[in-house]
Scaffold this active site. Structure first.
Site, PDB file in Angstrom:
ATOM      1  N   ASP A  99      35.624  58.284  -7.284  1.00  6.70           N
ATOM      2  CA  ASP A  99      36.871  58.761  -6.678  1.00  6.70           C
ATOM      3  C   ASP A  99      37.335  57.882  -5.524  1.00  6.70           C
ATOM      4  O   ASP A  99      36.558  57.162  -4.907  1.00  6.70           O
ATOM      5  CB  ASP A  99      36.678  60.175  -6.139  1.00  6.70           C
ATOM      6  CG  ASP A  99      35.825  60.195  -4.877  1.00  6.70           C
ATOM      7  OD1 ASP A  99      34.683  59.685  -4.930  1.00  6.70           O
ATOM      8  OD2 ASP A  99      36.303  60.691  -3.833  1.00  6.70           O
TER       9      ASP A  99
ATOM     10  N   ASP B 273      26.014  50.925  -3.472  1.00  3.30           N
ATOM     11  CA  ASP B 273      26.816  50.088  -2.584  1.00  3.30           C
ATOM     12  C   ASP B 273      25.873  49.491  -1.528  1.00  3.30           C
ATOM     13  O   ASP B 273      25.248  48.472  -1.775  1.00  3.30           O
ATOM     14  CB  ASP B 273      27.905  50.996  -2.004  1.00  3.30           C
ATOM     15  CG  ASP B 273      28.931  50.267  -1.167  1.00  3.30           C
ATOM     16  OD1 ASP B 273      29.172  49.089  -1.432  1.00  3.30           O
ATOM     17  OD2 ASP B 273      29.505  50.882  -0.257  1.00  3.30           O
ATOM     18  N   THR B 274      25.711  50.151  -0.400  1.00  3.77           N
ATOM     19  CA  THR B 274      24.760  49.650   0.606  1.00  3.77           C
ATOM     20  C   THR B 274      23.324  50.015   0.245  1.00  3.77           C
ATOM     21  O   THR B 274      22.375  49.424   0.739  1.00  3.77           O
ATOM     22  CB  THR B 274      25.047  50.255   1.994  1.00  3.77           C
ATOM     23  OG1 THR B 274      24.836  51.675   1.930  1.00  3.77           O
ATOM     24  CG2 THR B 274      26.475  49.969   2.434  1.00  3.77           C
ATOM     25  N   GLY B 275      23.177  51.042  -0.601  1.00  3.45           N
ATOM     26  CA  GLY B 275      21.844  51.529  -0.966  1.00  3.45           C
ATOM     27  C   GLY B 275      21.339  52.616  -0.031  1.00  3.45           C
ATOM     28  O   GLY B 275      20.237  53.155  -0.232  1.00  3.45           O
TER      29      GLY B 275
ATOM     30  N   GLU C   1      22.653  57.208 -10.874  1.00  4.79           N
ATOM     31  CA  GLU C   1      23.643  57.112  -9.797  1.00  4.79           C
ATOM     32  C   GLU C   1      24.856  56.344 -10.315  1.00  4.79           C
ATOM     33  O   GLU C   1      24.713  55.411 -11.109  1.00  4.79           O
ATOM     34  CB  GLU C   1      22.991  56.416  -8.586  1.00  4.79           C
ATOM     35  CG  GLU C   1      23.898  56.147  -7.409  1.00  4.79           C
ATOM     36  CD  GLU C   1      24.436  57.379  -6.702  1.00  4.79           C
ATOM     37  OE1 GLU C   1      24.957  58.273  -7.392  1.00  4.79           O
ATOM     38  OE2 GLU C   1      24.365  57.431  -5.463  1.00  4.79           O
ATOM     39  N   ASP C   2      26.038  56.756  -9.895  1.00  4.30           N
ATOM     40  CA  ASP C   2      27.242  56.081 -10.365  1.00  4.30           C
ATOM     41  C   ASP C   2      27.327  54.646  -9.855  1.00  4.30           C
ATOM     42  O   ASP C   2      27.533  53.710 -10.615  1.00  4.30           O
ATOM     43  CB  ASP C   2      28.505  56.872  -9.963  1.00  4.30           C
ATOM     44  CG  ASP C   2      28.554  57.234  -8.483  1.00  4.30           C
ATOM     45  OD1 ASP C   2      27.579  56.949  -7.747  1.00  4.30           O
ATOM     46  OD2 ASP C   2      29.557  57.814  -8.043  1.00  4.30           O
ATOM     47  N   ILE C   3      27.153  54.491  -8.540  1.00  4.39           N
ATOM     48  CA  ILE C   3      27.323  53.166  -7.953  1.00  4.39           C
ATOM     49  C   ILE C   3      26.401  53.023  -6.756  1.00  4.39           C
ATOM     50  O   ILE C   3      26.246  53.955  -5.971  1.00  4.39           O
ATOM     51  CB  ILE C   3      28.814  52.926  -7.579  1.00  4.39           C
ATOM     52  CG1 ILE C   3      29.036  51.505  -7.052  1.00  4.39           C
ATOM     53  CG2 ILE C   3      29.343  53.955  -6.599  1.00  4.39           C
ATOM     54  CD1 ILE C   3      30.510  51.104  -7.008  1.00  4.39           C
TER      55      ILE C   3
ATOM     56  N   THR D 292      22.141  55.777   0.475  1.00  7.47           N
ATOM     57  CA  THR D 292      21.909  57.095  -0.123  1.00  7.47           C
ATOM     58  C   THR D 292      20.542  57.139  -0.798  1.00  7.47           C
ATOM     59  O   THR D 292      19.748  58.056  -0.569  1.00  7.47           O
ATOM     60  CB  THR D 292      23.008  57.385  -1.172  1.00  7.47           C
ATOM     61  OG1 THR D 292      24.283  57.150  -0.585  1.00  7.47           O
ATOM     62  CG2 THR D 292      22.923  58.802  -1.681  1.00  7.47           C
TER      63      THR D 292
ATOM     64  N   LYS E  83      26.687  46.774  -6.394  1.00  6.10           N
ATOM     65  CA  LYS E  83      27.378  45.720  -5.639  1.00  6.10           C
ATOM     66  C   LYS E  83      26.316  44.939  -4.873  1.00  6.10           C
ATOM     67  O   LYS E  83      26.043  45.266  -3.707  1.00  6.10           O
ATOM     68  CB  LYS E  83      28.365  46.353  -4.655  1.00  6.10           C
ATOM     69  CG  LYS E  83      29.486  47.176  -5.279  1.00  6.10           C
ATOM     70  CD  LYS E  83      30.365  47.759  -4.169  1.00  6.10           C
ATOM     71  CE  LYS E  83      31.514  48.564  -4.711  1.00  6.10           C
ATOM     72  NZ  LYS E  83      32.303  49.213  -3.636  1.00  6.10           N
TER      73      LYS E  83
HETATM   74  P1  IMP Z   1      25.595  53.729  -0.738  1.00  7.23           P
HETATM   75  O1  IMP Z   1      24.796  54.837  -0.132  1.00  7.23           O
HETATM   76  O2  IMP Z   1      26.204  52.835   0.304  1.00  7.23           O
HETATM   77  O3  IMP Z   1      24.818  52.923  -1.766  1.00  7.23           O
HETATM   78  O4  IMP Z   1      26.851  54.374  -1.416  1.00  7.23           O
HETATM   79  C1  IMP Z   1      26.762  55.073  -2.574  1.00  7.23           C
HETATM   80  C2  IMP Z   1      27.878  56.068  -2.731  1.00  7.23           C
HETATM   81  O5  IMP Z   1      29.091  55.648  -2.105  1.00  7.23           O
HETATM   82  C3  IMP Z   1      28.199  56.210  -4.191  1.00  7.23           C
HETATM   83  O6  IMP Z   1      27.413  57.206  -4.777  1.00  7.23           O
HETATM   84  C4  IMP Z   1      29.666  56.540  -4.176  1.00  7.23           C
HETATM   85  O7  IMP Z   1      29.830  57.931  -4.041  1.00  7.23           O
HETATM   86  C5  IMP Z   1      30.202  55.865  -2.935  1.00  7.23           C
HETATM   87  N1  IMP Z   1      30.836  54.570  -3.269  1.00  7.23           N
HETATM   88  C6  IMP Z   1      30.380  53.336  -2.978  1.00  7.23           C
HETATM   89  N2  IMP Z   1      31.206  52.374  -3.406  1.00  7.23           N
HETATM   90  C7  IMP Z   1      32.231  53.004  -4.009  1.00  7.23           C
HETATM   91  C8  IMP Z   1      33.444  52.549  -4.686  1.00  7.23           C
HETATM   92  O8  IMP Z   1      33.726  51.339  -4.833  1.00  7.23           O
HETATM   93  N3  IMP Z   1      34.243  53.521  -5.178  1.00  7.23           N
HETATM   94  C9  IMP Z   1      33.984  54.857  -5.066  1.00  7.23           C
HETATM   95  N4  IMP Z   1      32.876  55.325  -4.448  1.00  7.23           N
HETATM   96  C10 IMP Z   1      32.007  54.412  -3.922  1.00  7.23           C
HETATM   97 MG    MG Z   2      27.932  59.152  -5.437  1.00  6.74          MG
END
Ligand code: IMP
Ligand code: MG
Length: 179
Positions: A162, A106-108, A102-104, A110, A134
């Site tokens: 992006d 964030d909240t987890g 996974e690229d990043i 996904t 993060k």
């Molecule tokens: P999560 O489900 O909140 O962990 O978010 C994950 C997805 O949100 C990543 O796979 C990204 O596509 C997008 N995302 C979260 N933070 C960033 C950021 O700082 N820049 C760009 N995309 C982000």
């Molecule tokens: Mg993504």
């Protein structure tokens, strides 16, 4: 490296491609060690992770496969809320050693939804590797096994990531100016 403007916002250089490549080499060395005998199957989550996956995978020297999935999330009408649909999940997961890319994180959210769906296919093992995480933004109980860089809860673009569709082709990672 100079600041860049994407849509209406200015971003400043944050992690250089050189620094990324150096870190990927360390991650790959660890994977090469751990998965020597296991012929792992990498599953990269599109769109964001395609650059990270391509670079990391080419540093993996053990026999390995790679496949790509896309997650489409939307609000369901049921009380269960978000539904994640997996597009392109490879058939043969049972008994395989899986590494999700996974690229990043964030909240987890996904991965919190995606990982249990993968586990239903009974892999022999499942680990999670991300380029960026993060920790301050993490809201869901997701166990990350390999992290490239831990970063503060700021918005970043480039190297596959992006801002509203743009910025994925930047070789380096940039962060929103003034954060
Ligand atoms: P999560 O489900 O909140 O962990 O978010 C994950 C997805 O949100 C990543 O796979 C990204 O596509 C997008 N995302 C979260 N933070 C960033 C950021 O700082 N820049 C760009 N995309 C982000
Ligand atoms: Mg993504």
């Amino acid at each position: 490296m100079l600041p860049v403007t994407i849509h209406d916002k200015q971003f400043v250089p944050y992690i250089s491609n050189d620094a990324i490549q150096k870190r990927l080499l360390e991650m790959a060395q660890e994977l090469n060690d751990t998965y020597k005998e296991q012929s792992p199957l990498f599953i990269a989550i599109l769109n964001g992770s395609f650059v990270f996956a391509a670079d990391l995978f080419r540093l993996v020297t053990v026999p390995a496969e790679i496949s790509f999935v896309k997650l489409a999330s939307y609000m369901g009408t049921s009380s269960s809320g978000d539904v994640v649909t997996i597009i392109g999940l490879p058939g043969l997961i049972q008994g395989r050693h899986i590494i999700v890319l996974e690229d990043i994180i964030d909240t987890g959210a996904t991965l919190y939804k995606f990982i249990p769906q993968l586990l239903e296919h009974q892999p022999a093992s499942l680990r999670l590797a991300c380029l960026l995480s993060k920790p301050d933004a993490l809201k869901y109980d997701v166990k990350i096994d390999y992290t490239g860089f831990m970063i503060p809860d700021n918005f970043v673009v480039g190297y596959g990531l992006d801002y509203d569709g743009l910025g994925r082709n930047l070789p380096d990672i940039y962060t929103l100016a003034g954060q």
